[in-house]
Design a protein around this motif. Sequence first.
Motif, short mmCIF file in Angstrom:
data_model
loop_
_atom_site.label_atom_id
_atom_site.label_comp_id
_atom_site.label_asym_id
_atom_site.label_seq_id
_atom_site.Cartn_x
_atom_site.Cartn_y
_atom_site.Cartn_z
N GLN A 46 0.91 -1.29 -0.27
CA GLN A 46 -0.07 0.41 -0.09
C GLN A 46 1.03 1.73 0.02
O GLN A 46 0.09 2.21 -0.74
N LEU A 61 -7.12 5.43 -8.67
CA LEU A 61 -8.79 4.94 -8.35
C LEU A 61 -10.04 5.31 -8.95
O LEU A 61 -11.02 4.35 -8.43
N TYR A 121 -11.03 4.78 -12.04
CA TYR A 121 -10.78 3.92 -13.52
C TYR A 121 -10.42 2.65 -13.17
O TYR A 121 -10.60 2.25 -14.57
N GLY A 122 -10.15 2.73 -11.79
CA GLY A 122 -9.99 1.05 -11.74
C GLY A 122 -8.91 0.86 -11.36
O GLY A 122 -8.38 -0.67 -10.60
N PRO A 123 -7.58 0.70 -11.67
CA PRO A 123 -6.02 0.22 -11.60
C PRO A 123 -5.74 -0.20 -10.02
O PRO A 123 -5.36 -0.75 -9.44
N VAL A 124 -6.33 0.80 -9.37
CA VAL A 124 -5.98 1.49 -8.48
C VAL A 124 -7.76 1.09 -7.32
O VAL A 124 -8.39 1.72 -7.31
N ARG A 125 -8.16 0.08 -6.24
CA ARG A 125 -9.16 0.05 -5.43
C ARG A 125 -8.60 0.25 -4.37
O ARG A 125 -7.28 0.58 -3.69
N LEU A 126 -9.68 1.17 -3.64
CA LEU A 126 -9.61 1.56 -2.62
C LEU A 126 -9.16 0.75 -1.58
O LEU A 126 -7.94 1.42 -0.45
N GLY A 127 -9.08 -0.22 -0.95
CA GLY A 127 -9.06 -1.51 -0.28
C GLY A 127 -6.69 -1.76 -0.95
O GLY A 127 -6.55 -2.04 0.13
N HIS A 128 -6.17 -1.53 -1.76
CA HIS A 128 -5.65 -1.57 -1.78
C HIS A 128 -4.17 -0.62 -1.26
O HIS A 128 -2.82 -0.49 -1.59
N GLU A 185 -5.78 2.07 1.45
CA GLU A 185 -6.79 2.70 2.72
C GLU A 185 -6.22 2.47 4.31
O GLU A 185 -6.21 3.21 4.75
#
Length: 121
Positions: A3, A39, A41-48, A50
């Motif tokens: 992260q 964030l 457009y999707g390559p990185v998610r919030l969980g990655h 947070e």
Amino acid sequence: MKQLGVLLACAVAGDAFSILLRGRLPGNVLGLTLLLLLLAYGPVRLGHIEDTADFLLHNMAFFFLPACLGVLEIFAEIKSEVFALLAVCVLTTFCTAAATAFTVHIALRLQRKKDRGGVRP
């Protein structure tokens, strides 16, 4: 560590873009914009990111220590301008709060329109 790596990669990329743009835009702003785009457009998610982002936000005071110590070092030189500096700080705080409130108001209005079907994605 993963992260923190994602966050640091965005920061370094923002600095690199700033150098390519010859400093016309600050690297930290470009890095945060890059993170927002990743964030959104999707390559990185919030969980990655947070957990690390929450840790950094909860310990943000540590990032202000160098600036505070720098002000203390030059306090004798700026002592005559303290009231002007405080006035600027108060004024910019109110301006920031007003801009934030205005932005939230617009975002909520757009969200209501979207919920009613008035705005198409």
